[in-house]
Design a protein around this motif. Structure first.
Motif, mmCIF file in Angstrom:
data_model
loop_
_atom_site.group_PDB
_atom_site.id
_atom_site.type_symbol
_atom_site.label_atom_id
_atom_site.label_comp_id
_atom_site.label_asym_id
_atom_site.label_seq_id
_atom_site.Cartn_x
_atom_site.Cartn_y
_atom_site.Cartn_z
ATOM 1 N N ALA A 89 0.801 10.399 -2.782
ATOM 2 C CA ALA A 89 1.243 8.505 -2.647
ATOM 3 C C ALA A 89 0.549 8.412 -4.089
ATOM 4 O O ALA A 89 0.708 7.263 -4.679
ATOM 5 C CB ALA A 89 0.903 8.056 -1.273
ATOM 6 N N ASN B 163 -3.038 13.820 -1.861
ATOM 7 C CA ASN B 163 -1.662 13.228 -1.077
ATOM 8 C C ASN B 163 -1.183 13.308 -2.104
ATOM 9 O O ASN B 163 -0.792 12.278 -3.259
ATOM 10 C CB ASN B 163 -2.532 11.853 -0.990
ATOM 11 C CG ASN B 163 -1.537 11.084 -0.337
ATOM 12 O OD1 ASN B 163 -0.748 10.859 -0.416
ATOM 13 N ND2 ASN B 163 -2.632 10.421 0.934
ATOM 14 N N GLY C 299 -4.197 4.237 6.914
ATOM 15 C CA GLY C 299 -3.361 3.842 5.176
ATOM 16 C C GLY C 299 -4.087 3.311 4.435
ATOM 17 O O GLY C 299 -4.619 2.879 3.361
ATOM 18 N N GLU C 300 -4.678 1.652 5.435
ATOM 19 C CA GLU C 300 -5.419 1.243 4.918
ATOM 20 C C GLU C 300 -6.946 1.300 4.472
ATOM 21 O O GLU C 300 -7.819 1.209 3.164
ATOM 22 C CB GLU C 300 -5.352 -0.480 5.744
ATOM 23 C CG GLU C 300 -3.889 -1.031 5.307
ATOM 24 C CD GLU C 300 -4.045 -2.101 6.261
ATOM 25 O OE1 GLU C 300 -4.951 -2.999 6.684
ATOM 26 O OE2 GLU C 300 -2.591 -2.896 5.885
ATOM 27 N N ASN D 279 0.881 -1.186 0.009
ATOM 28 C CA ASN D 279 -0.074 -0.224 -0.372
ATOM 29 C C ASN D 279 1.214 0.918 0.009
ATOM 30 O O ASN D 279 1.576 1.384 1.005
ATOM 31 C CB ASN D 279 -1.437 -0.149 1.203
ATOM 32 C CG ASN D 279 -1.387 0.935 1.052
ATOM 33 O OD1 ASN D 279 -1.837 1.643 0.550
ATOM 34 N ND2 ASN D 279 -2.296 1.642 2.695
ATOM 35 N N ILE E 137 -0.049 4.224 0.411
ATOM 36 C CA ILE E 137 -0.689 5.057 1.678
ATOM 37 C C ILE E 137 -0.184 4.596 2.903
ATOM 38 O O ILE E 137 -1.283 3.929 3.642
ATOM 39 C CB ILE E 137 -1.696 5.411 1.157
ATOM 40 C CG1 ILE E 137 -2.841 6.228 -0.568
ATOM 41 C CG2 ILE E 137 -2.905 6.756 1.911
ATOM 42 C CD1 ILE E 137 -3.922 6.142 -0.630
ATOM 43 N N ARG E 138 0.681 5.542 3.510
ATOM 44 C CA ARG E 138 0.990 5.231 4.882
ATOM 45 C C ARG E 138 1.255 3.367 5.273
ATOM 46 O O ARG E 138 0.996 2.722 6.535
ATOM 47 C CB ARG E 138 -0.176 6.001 5.902
ATOM 48 C CG ARG E 138 0.429 6.996 5.796
ATOM 49 C CD ARG E 138 -0.920 8.348 6.221
ATOM 50 N NE ARG E 138 -2.185 8.018 6.481
ATOM 51 C CZ ARG E 138 -3.228 8.266 6.071
ATOM 52 N NH1 ARG E 138 -2.380 9.352 5.467
ATOM 53 N NH2 ARG E 138 -4.215 7.619 5.989
ATOM 54 N N GLY E 139 1.362 3.314 3.942
ATOM 55 C CA GLY E 139 1.531 1.345 4.399
ATOM 56 C C GLY E 139 0.429 0.529 5.227
ATOM 57 O O GLY E 139 -0.686 0.732 4.835
ATOM 58 N N GLU E 140 0.606 -0.389 6.088
ATOM 59 C CA GLU E 140 -0.307 -0.954 6.606
ATOM 60 C C GLU E 140 -0.702 -0.280 8.240
ATOM 61 O O GLU E 140 -1.245 -1.193 8.890
ATOM 62 C CB GLU E 140 0.283 -3.058 7.122
ATOM 63 C CG GLU E 140 0.605 -3.033 5.958
ATOM 64 C CD GLU E 140 1.206 -5.348 6.349
ATOM 65 O OE1 GLU E 140 0.362 -5.244 6.448
ATOM 66 O OE2 GLU E 140 2.480 -5.190 6.065
ATOM 67 N N SER E 141 -0.666 0.497 7.749
ATOM 68 C CA SER E 141 -1.332 1.240 9.088
ATOM 69 C C SER E 141 -3.526 1.241 9.185
ATOM 70 O O SER E 141 -3.070 1.673 7.672
ATOM 71 C CB SER E 141 -0.484 2.565 9.203
ATOM 72 O OG SER E 141 -1.202 3.469 8.637
#
Length: 131
Positions: free
Chosen positions: A94, A92, A63-64, A54, A56-60
């Protein structure tokens, strides 16, 4: 960046089944989130979305949730150019830089590595195409 679910079928098709005299097709890429084409160079739809990739802020959780919303937004556009115009104007970075990744993922039947109830609820409410 592949998960075991996406690697097992090609392993079965190439290594396990042939000695048993069983032949199956295994078109497409063997890893999640990877675009693939057939022998006529026609693209297959993306088979799954991998939250471990992902942008957008990974697996936070935030972000999800944001990625799920972007996938839903992409499904509203009629073509790539409309999606690109949306991304170009997005706040954004990303999303701007990964526009076609989200466009390609807009109709995936499977999302790997959702971690919270809120992510599952949001995905079912805005992405699920079941009646």
């Amino acid at each position: 960046d592949s998960c075991s679910e996406d690697m097992i079928y090609p392993a079965l098709a190439m290594n396990v089944l042939p000695p048993l005299k069983v032949k199956v097709a295994f078109p497409g890429a063997s890893g999640c989130g990877q675009p693939s084409k057939n022998r006529r160079n026609k693209g297959y739809p993306l088979g799954c979305w991998e939250m471990q990739q992902n942008p957008i802020r990974g697996e936070s959780e935030a972000g999800e949730l944001a990625a799920i919303k972007e996938l839903a937004q992409m499904a509203k556009f009629k073509d790539r150019s409309e999606a690109q115009a949306y991304c170009d104007a997005h706040e954004n970075e990303a999303v701007q830089k990964n526009c076609m990744k989200f466009w390609d993922g807009r109709n995936v039947p499977l999302i790997h590595h959702l971690h919270t109830v809120s992510e599952h609820v949001l995905a079912r409410s805005i992405l699920d195409n079941d009646p």
